[in-house]
Scaffold this motif. Structure first.
Motif, PDB file in Angstrom:
ATOM      1  N   GLN A  63      12.369   2.675  -7.672  1.00 20.50           N
ATOM      2  CA  GLN A  63      12.225   3.975  -8.604  1.00 20.50           C
ATOM      3  C   GLN A  63      13.861   3.370  -9.047  1.00 20.50           C
ATOM      4  OE1 GLN A  63      10.341   6.594  -7.832  1.00 20.50           O
ATOM      5  NE2 GLN A  63       9.189   5.070  -6.275  1.00 20.50           N
ATOM      6  N   TYR A 111       9.305  -0.007  -2.475  1.00 24.60           N
ATOM      7  CA  TYR A 111       9.532   1.410  -2.855  1.00 24.60           C
ATOM      8  C   TYR A 111      10.567   1.946  -3.659  1.00 24.60           C
ATOM      9  CZ  TYR A 111       8.898   6.560  -3.352  1.00 24.60           C
ATOM     10  OH  TYR A 111       9.007   7.557  -3.757  1.00 24.60           O
ATOM     11  N   LYS A 168       0.841  -1.267  -0.431  1.00 26.68           N
ATOM     12  CA  LYS A 168      -0.198   0.002   0.040  1.00 26.68           C
ATOM     13  C   LYS A 168       0.831   1.452  -0.258  1.00 26.68           C
ATOM     14  CE  LYS A 168      -4.128  -1.899   1.976  1.00 26.68           C
ATOM     15  NZ  LYS A 168      -4.442  -2.507   3.312  1.00 26.68           N
ATOM     16  N   SER A 169       1.981   1.457   0.943  1.00 28.31           N
ATOM     17  CA  SER A 169       3.137   3.005   1.125  1.00 28.31           C
ATOM     18  C   SER A 169       3.749   2.394  -0.589  1.00 28.31           C
ATOM     19  CB  SER A 169       3.495   2.698   2.075  1.00 28.31           C
ATOM     20  OG  SER A 169       4.186   1.387   2.542  1.00 28.31           O
ATOM     21  N   SER A 170       4.383   1.568  -1.157  1.00 31.80           N
ATOM     22  CA  SER A 170       4.835   1.470  -2.371  1.00 31.80           C
ATOM     23  C   SER A 170       4.075   2.038  -4.000  1.00 31.80           C
ATOM     24  CB  SER A 170       6.073   0.034  -2.056  1.00 31.80           C
ATOM     25  OG  SER A 170       6.224   0.119  -0.974  1.00 31.80           O
ATOM     26  N   GLY A 171       2.737   1.430  -3.467  1.00 27.81           N
ATOM     27  CA  GLY A 171       2.317   1.839  -5.264  1.00 27.81           C
ATOM     28  C   GLY A 171       1.946   0.043  -5.668  1.00 27.81           C
ATOM     29  N   VAL A 172       2.258  -1.001  -4.638  1.00 36.96           N
ATOM     30  CA  VAL A 172       2.413  -2.191  -5.474  1.00 36.96           C
ATOM     31  C   VAL A 172       0.884  -2.712  -5.896  1.00 36.96           C
ATOM     32  CG1 VAL A 172       3.619  -4.742  -5.309  1.00 36.96           C
ATOM     33  CG2 VAL A 172       4.644  -2.581  -4.973  1.00 36.96           C
ATOM     34  N   ASP A 173       0.588  -3.113  -6.894  1.00 40.64           N
ATOM     35  CA  ASP A 173      -0.731  -3.636  -6.379  1.00 40.64           C
ATOM     36  C   ASP A 173      -1.090  -4.885  -6.588  1.00 40.64           C
ATOM     37  OD1 ASP A 173      -2.408  -1.803  -8.401  1.00 40.64           O
ATOM     38  OD2 ASP A 173      -0.638  -1.563  -8.943  1.00 40.64           O
TER      39      ASP A 173
END
Ligand code: ZN
Length: 266
Positions: A239, A235, A44-49
């Motif tokens: 990047q 996360y 959730k905090s990293s943007g992983v689906d």
């Protein structure tokens, strides 16, 4: 859309103890707790689906439980699981049938923690049977921080297996750590262009430039985004890939399209 193809979780009751043990054995500090809940928070905090959890069977007796738990949790909370099998599995066909019928996409090998070389005849038999059932095989590749004195899965062993199972496991084998942890030069020399997928787990932080070269030369259609969470940060790994400037088409393949094909969620 981002799918992390290589993560680990442990049952809540033993997660902290297991992480502490592995931290001491491998000398690597974790980025989160080892529970499924901590993985979901990280996603959730990293943007992983979606994430893929790869369990390791270190003893044939654990096989049933690990595969049952993988099957029960598979697909829930946006987390997919691989099955596990030990080289000394007493009934390879029954175990693989169970994994296939449970809807799991494949199996995970860890030659170091399972005490065999990757080109061992027991592994080769399991891989042939797994491929026959349409399962994928994910293996740890290269050095393992906890086994510095003995290499269990070298590029040469991988080439031996590809030769032995030519036409049988083409494009079914997924090599973790871009083909070989801490051996990018030998991967570049020997494995580029082989009919294998490679995941980016654990290698982007230590030697990003070599990773970019492997990705460009092996081809984005055979690369899977992976962090090895909890052993590195989901996360930060996103990047690293974005910083490579590979272009939208290549990023789409690496971040989700290749994984969707393997997981059957296209
Ligand atoms: Zn791993």
């Amino acid at each position: 859309m981002i799918i992390d193809f290589h993560t680990h979780t442990f049952p809540d009751a033993i997660a902290d103890k297991t992480i502490a043990y592995l931290t001491e054995k491998g000398g690597i500090l974790p980025y989160r707790r080892g529970t499924l809940g901590a993985l979901i928070d990280s996603m959730k905090s990293s943007g992983v689906d979606y994430s893929v959890v790869l369990p390791v069977v270190t003893n044939p007796k654990q096989e049933r439980t690990i595969n049952r738990v993988s099957a029960e949790n598979n697909g829930k909370n946006h987390v997919f699981f691989a099955g596990g099998i030990h080289p000394d599995c007493p009934d390879v066909c029954a175990t693989l049938d169970y994994i296939k019928e449970s809807g799991l996409f494949g199996i995970k090998f860890h030659p170091d923690y399972q005490g065999v070389h990757f080109d061992d005849p027991r592994y080769i038999n399991i891989m042939a049977e797994a491929a026959k059932r349409g399962l994928y095989i994910v293996t740890h590749a290269g050095w393992d921080p906890a086994y510095r004195d003995h290499l269990h899965c070298s590029p040469d062993m991988i080439l031996n297996v590809l030769k032995e199972l030519k036409g049988v496991i083409d494009n079914r084998l997924i090599l973790a750590h871009l083909g070989g942890y801490e051996m990018p030069d030998e991967v570049l020399e020997k494995l580029i262009g082989a009919p294998v997928y490679m995941d980016t787990a654990a290698v982007l932080r230590p030697y990003p430039d070599k990773c970019r070269e492997i990705i460009l030369r092996h081809g984005a259609d055979k690369i899977l985004f992976a962090s090895d969470s909890p052993w590195d940060s989901q996360y930060d790994y996103i990047q690293y890939i974005k910083a490579f400037g590979l272009g939208k088409q290549a990023e789409d393949m690496i971040f989700h399209k290749n994984a969707e094909k393997i997981l059957g969620i296209l």
